[in-house]
Design a protein around this motif. Structure first.
Motif, PDB file in Angstrom:
ATOM      1  N   ASP A   5     -56.059 -94.666 -98.415  1.00  0.00           N
ATOM      2  CA  ASP A   5     -55.673 -94.533 -99.816  1.00  0.00           C
ATOM      3  C   ASP A   5     -56.890 -94.392-100.719  1.00  0.00           C
ATOM      4  O   ASP A   5     -56.758 -94.193-101.914  1.00  0.00           O
ATOM      5  N   LYS A   6     -58.065 -94.544-100.112  1.00  0.00           N
ATOM      6  CA  LYS A   6     -59.266 -94.468-100.954  1.00  0.00           C
ATOM      7  C   LYS A   6     -59.453 -93.015-101.399  1.00  0.00           C
ATOM      8  O   LYS A   6     -59.688 -92.133-100.574  1.00  0.00           O
ATOM      9  N   PRO A 163     -66.355 -91.964 -86.632  1.00  0.00           N
ATOM     10  CA  PRO A 163     -65.164 -91.139 -86.859  1.00  0.00           C
ATOM     11  C   PRO A 163     -65.112 -90.567 -88.284  1.00  0.00           C
ATOM     12  O   PRO A 163     -65.605 -91.197 -89.229  1.00  0.00           O
ATOM     13  N   HIS A 164     -64.537 -89.373 -88.382  1.00  0.00           N
ATOM     14  CA  HIS A 164     -64.547 -88.666 -89.656  1.00  0.00           C
ATOM     15  C   HIS A 164     -63.992 -89.484 -90.824  1.00  0.00           C
ATOM     16  O   HIS A 164     -64.500 -89.424 -91.926  1.00  0.00           O
ATOM     17  N   HIS A 165     -62.882 -90.248 -90.551  1.00  0.00           N
ATOM     18  CA  HIS A 165     -62.266 -90.964 -91.695  1.00  0.00           C
ATOM     19  C   HIS A 165     -63.216 -92.006 -92.293  1.00  0.00           C
ATOM     20  O   HIS A 165     -63.181 -92.268 -93.481  1.00  0.00           O
ATOM     21  N   TYR A 166     -64.110 -92.566 -91.463  1.00  0.00           N
ATOM     22  CA  TYR A 166     -65.106 -93.498 -92.008  1.00  0.00           C
ATOM     23  C   TYR A 166     -66.140 -92.740 -92.842  1.00  0.00           C
ATOM     24  O   TYR A 166     -66.605 -93.212 -93.880  1.00  0.00           O
ATOM     25  N   MET A 167     -66.507 -91.558 -92.348  1.00  0.00           N
ATOM     26  CA  MET A 167     -67.466 -90.732 -93.104  1.00  0.00           C
ATOM     27  C   MET A 167     -66.893 -90.385 -94.482  1.00  0.00           C
ATOM     28  O   MET A 167     -67.598 -90.410 -95.485  1.00  0.00           O
ATOM     29  N   ILE A 168     -65.584 -90.090 -94.506  1.00  0.00           N
ATOM     30  CA  ILE A 168     -64.941 -89.729 -95.786  1.00  0.00           C
ATOM     31  C   ILE A 168     -64.982 -90.916 -96.757  1.00  0.00           C
ATOM     32  O   ILE A 168     -65.302 -90.767 -97.937  1.00  0.00           O
ATOM     33  N   ASP A 169     -64.665 -92.109 -96.242  1.00  0.00           N
ATOM     34  CA  ASP A 169     -64.726 -93.312 -97.085  1.00  0.00           C
ATOM     35  C   ASP A 169     -66.123 -93.472 -97.672  1.00  0.00           C
ATOM     36  O   ASP A 169     -66.313 -93.785 -98.858  1.00  0.00           O
ATOM     37  N   TYR A 170     -67.091 -93.265 -96.802  1.00  0.00           N
ATOM     38  CA  TYR A 170     -68.489 -93.437 -97.166  1.00  0.00           C
ATOM     39  C   TYR A 170     -68.897 -92.429 -98.252  1.00  0.00           C
ATOM     40  O   TYR A 170     -69.547 -92.771 -99.257  1.00  0.00           O
ATOM     41  N   VAL A 171     -68.431 -91.177 -98.089  1.00  0.00           N
ATOM     42  CA  VAL A 171     -68.729 -90.129 -99.078  1.00  0.00           C
ATOM     43  C   VAL A 171     -68.075 -90.500-100.417  1.00  0.00           C
ATOM     44  O   VAL A 171     -68.706 -90.420-101.475  1.00  0.00           O
ATOM     45  N   ILE A 172     -66.812 -90.938-100.369  1.00  0.00           N
ATOM     46  CA  ILE A 172     -66.105 -91.284-101.618  1.00  0.00           C
ATOM     47  C   ILE A 172     -66.826 -92.434-102.329  1.00  0.00           C
ATOM     48  O   ILE A 172     -67.036 -92.400-103.542  1.00  0.00           O
ATOM     49  N   ASP A 173     -67.235 -93.448-101.573  1.00  0.00           N
ATOM     50  CA  ASP A 173     -67.977 -94.571-102.177  1.00  0.00           C
ATOM     51  C   ASP A 173     -69.263 -94.076-102.840  1.00  0.00           C
ATOM     52  O   ASP A 173     -69.627 -94.534-103.932  1.00  0.00           O
TER      53      ASP A 173
END
Ligand code: S3P
Length: 184
Positions: A5-6, A163-173
Motif C-alpha cells: 500500500d506504500k 526482491p523487486h517489491h522491497y526495491m520499490i518500497d525503498y525508492v518510494i521512501d
C-alpha cells in the motif's frame, strides 16, 4: 514485509538512470504499476518507432543517430504528463539529454555494483556497446567513466538483488524524503 500500500503522489516525472543491468526497466515498470501511472521505456519506444532493434540502429545508422532519437524521445516523455521513464544507460551521459532530464524530472540513479551488473548483462547480446569486445572489460570502462556522471542524479538508490517489491518500497521512501527536504 514489504508494504504494497506504500504509494506516493508524484509531483514530477521520475527518470531512472544508471548502467545497463542496474534495473531501470524492471524497477520502473513495477513502480509505475504500484502508483497507477504510465511507464515508458525509451529504448522500446525507439524500437517501435523505427521498426527495428537498437542493435540494428547502432549498426546501420551509428551511435550518434541513436543518441539523437533518444534525446527526442526523452524530451517528449519528460514534457508530458507525470509518468515513470526508463531510458537506456547512455541517455544521462549525453549532455543535452541529461540537461532535459535534470530540468524536467526527478532523476533517480540505480547504483549497482560492477559484479552485479556483469552478472546481469553477461548472457545477453542485446546491448551493442557491450558487443564490441570483451564484455567484462567494456563494462568496467563504462562503469568507471560513467559513475561520476550518474552521481549528478537528484537521488541515488542502491540496486541490489533484493526482491523487486522491497526495491520499490525503498525508492518510494527515498522520493518521499527528497520531497520533504525540498518542500520549503
Ligand atoms: C546503452 C544502453 C542500452 C541501450 C543502448 C545503449 C548505453 O540500454 O540504450 O544499447 O549506452 O548504456 P540499457 O541501459 O537498458 O541496457
Amino acid at each position: 514485509m514489504w508494504d504494497e500500500d506504500k504509494i506516493i503522489d508524484l509531483k514530477k516525472t521520475i527518470v531512472f538512470v544508471g548502467m545497463p543491468g542496474c534495473g531501470k526497466s524492471a524497477i520502473g515498470k513495477r513502480l509505475a504499476e504500484r502508483l497507477g501511472i504510465p511507464f515508458h521505456d525509451s529504448d522500446a519506444m525507439i524500437e517501435k518507432d523505427q521498426g527495428c532493434k537498437i542493435t540494428s540502429i547502432f549498426e546501420e545508422k551509428g551511435e550518434d543517430y541513436f543518441r539523437q532519437l533518444e534525446k527526442n524521445t526523452i524530451n517528449k516523455l519528460v514534457s508530458g504528463e507525470v509518468c515513470i521513464v526508463s531510458p537506456g544507460g547512455g541517455a544521462f551521459i549525453d549532455l543535452d539529454t541529461r540537461k532535459l532530464i535534470q530540468d524536467k524530472s526527478l532523476s533517480i540513479w540505480l547504483n549497482a555494483s560492477y559484479d552485479i551488473l556483469l552478472e546481469r548483462v553477461k548472457s545477453k547480446n542485446t546491448r551493442p556497446l557491450l558487443e564490441r569486445g570483451d564484455k567484462a572489460e567494456i563494462l568496467r570502462e563504462l562503469f568507471d567513466t560513467r559513475l561520476p556522471i550518474y552521481e549528478e542524479a537528484h537521488l541515488e538508490v542502491q540496486s541490489t538483488n533484493i526482491p523487486h517489491h522491497y526495491m520499490i518500497d525503498y525508492v518510494i521512501d527515498s522520493i518521499d524524503k527528497y520531497n520533504k527536504e525540498h518542500e520549503q
